[in-house]
Motif scaffolding. Structure first.
Motif, PDB file in Angstrom:
ATOM      1  N   GLU A 173       0.828  -1.202   0.000  1.00 54.16           N
ATOM      2  CA  GLU A 173       0.000   0.000   0.000  1.00 54.16           C
ATOM      3  C   GLU A 173       0.865   1.256   0.000  1.00 54.16           C
ATOM      4  O   GLU A 173       0.535   2.245  -0.662  1.00 54.16           O
ATOM      5  CB  GLU A 173      -0.941  -0.004   1.211  1.00 54.16           C
ATOM      6  CG  GLU A 173      -2.070  -1.014   1.100  1.00 54.16           C
ATOM      7  CD  GLU A 173      -2.965  -0.750  -0.110  1.00 54.16           C
ATOM      8  OE1 GLU A 173      -3.392   0.411  -0.301  1.00 54.16           O
ATOM      9  OE2 GLU A 173      -3.214  -1.696  -0.871  1.00 54.16           O
ATOM     10  N   LYS A 226       2.234   1.794  -3.520  1.00 57.04           N
ATOM     11  CA  LYS A 226       1.229   2.309  -4.446  1.00 57.04           C
ATOM     12  C   LYS A 226       1.067   3.825  -4.336  1.00 57.04           C
ATOM     13  O   LYS A 226       0.722   4.486  -5.316  1.00 57.04           O
ATOM     14  CB  LYS A 226      -0.117   1.625  -4.193  1.00 57.04           C
ATOM     15  CG  LYS A 226      -0.236   0.234  -4.796  1.00 57.04           C
ATOM     16  CD  LYS A 226      -1.570  -0.408  -4.478  1.00 57.04           C
ATOM     17  CE  LYS A 226      -2.734   0.319  -5.090  1.00 57.04           C
ATOM     18  NZ  LYS A 226      -4.027  -0.348  -4.822  1.00 57.04           N
ATOM     19  N   LYS A 229      -2.108   2.995 -10.610  1.00 56.74           N
ATOM     20  CA  LYS A 229      -2.768   2.294  -9.500  1.00 56.74           C
ATOM     21  C   LYS A 229      -3.979   1.509  -9.992  1.00 56.74           C
ATOM     22  O   LYS A 229      -4.235   0.386  -9.541  1.00 56.74           O
ATOM     23  CB  LYS A 229      -3.225   3.305  -8.439  1.00 56.74           C
ATOM     24  CG  LYS A 229      -2.120   3.916  -7.609  1.00 56.74           C
ATOM     25  CD  LYS A 229      -2.725   4.933  -6.647  1.00 56.74           C
ATOM     26  CE  LYS A 229      -1.665   5.757  -5.966  1.00 56.74           C
ATOM     27  NZ  LYS A 229      -2.242   6.820  -5.101  1.00 56.74           N
TER      28      LYS A 229
END
Length: 321
Positions: free
Chosen positions: A227, A230, A238
């Motif tokens: 996470e 990203k 994404k």
């Protein structure tokens, strides 16, 4: 250490060529639709890119062949100024991070060993969208034997080699990352700063079109790391991630025919890796030629000019006084 190829090859690879488009008609139509590319646009843009390189005092050596320059034009859909800026960023990236982007030699023993593990290679067949697919089994990488630079170079040699095929420049790439058995020992090799640089380089500086990204077998313990990674990417990239909890779910989204035998296909991974190495060897000279390119770091002229102007103003004040 001497050049791995003769002076004649150096001149040929670096120099301007009489570019002739050899893309199949299907791919030309795709380029026209998605990249706003046609014969006239391509010819004019190549001429302007070569003129830009020759007039740019910072660029001391650069490949001028059509294959190389078209990567940047296609990445930016033939928006000329953006393509020129991307080329500059790419050359600066290579100068700033030589441990990641130079010496991309398939004959390098360390690279050969890492590629042989299955850490990062390209599947021999294209997917249903006609794209080449990079496949990675990260857990195969022994963090006690290989460095982060080895990891980056094993990816970059694949990127640069497959970009020599112009169909890949147009169609873009698909990725499959199997994260099974990836532990913190591998993750902790990377500093947050290096992760940020690596992601920015891969998305914003290397002239590649990243189309689909499949993440397989992501350990729960690494979900937070994923996470974080990203957040370093654009929303466009994404949205191209697909997470698969197991091989069965992957096979619903990726054609079975292209996968290694270990993942449900028919060709063993080891055989695929050998085919991939032959591909790298076929364009080895052109990829190594990238190391001959150079761009000088521009002096901070604005600061220097500001300092000079300040001094001159002070002297004028002294004269008036």
């Amino acid at each position: 250490m001497g050049s791995p190829f003769g002076a004649g090859e150096v001149s040929e690879v670096l120099g301007e060529d009489d570019y002739v488009c050899t893309l199949p008609m299907e791919v030309r139509k795709l380029a026209a639709r998605d990249l706003i590319e046609d014969d006239n646009t391509r010819t004019a843009a190549l001429q302007q890119m070569r003129l830009f390189v020759r007039r740019n005092q910072a660029i001391t050596k650069c490949r001028l062949d059509g294959n190389f320059l078209l990567r940047f034009l296609r990445m930016k859909k033939f928006r000329l100024r953006e393509s020129q800026e991307l080329l500059e960023k790419y050359l600066k990236m290579r100068v700033d991070q030589p441990h990641w982007f130079t010496r991309l030699d398939v004959r390098d023993p360390t690279l050969d060993r890492l590629i042989s593990t299955g850490y990062f290679f390209a599947l021999p067949e294209r997917d249903d969208s006609g794209r080449r697919v990079f496949f990675s089994v990260a857990g195969k990488m022994d963090p006690t034997q290989f460095t982060t630079s080895d990891q980056m170079r094993s990816m970059q040699i694949g990127f640069e080699s497959l970009l020599e095929d112009e169909e890949n420049q147009v169609r873009g790439f698909t990725y499959i990352f199997d994260e099974k058995d990836v532990g913190l020992s591998l993750i902790t090799l990377w500093s947050p700063s290096d992760v940020t640089k690596a992601f920015q380089c891969c998305e914003k500086t290397i002239p590649m079109r990243h189309k689909e990204i499949h993440i397989l077998n992501l350990p729960t313990a690494l979900f937070a790391v994923f996470e974080f990674a990203k957040t370093l990417l654009s929303d466009k990239i994404k949205n191209r991630f697909q997470i698969h909890s197991d091989e069965a779910r992957l096979r619903k989204n990726v054609p079975l025919r292209i996968l290694p035998k270990e993942y449900g296909g028919t060709v063993p991974m080891a055989d695929m890796i050998q085919m991939y190495k032959k591909e790298l060897l076929a364009v080895r000279g052109r990829v190594l030629m990238l190391d001959h390119m150079n761009i000088n770091k521009k002096p901070k002229t604005k600061k220097i000019e500001k300092a000079i102007n300040t001094i001159q103003r002070n002297f004028r004040k002294l004269d008036i006084d």
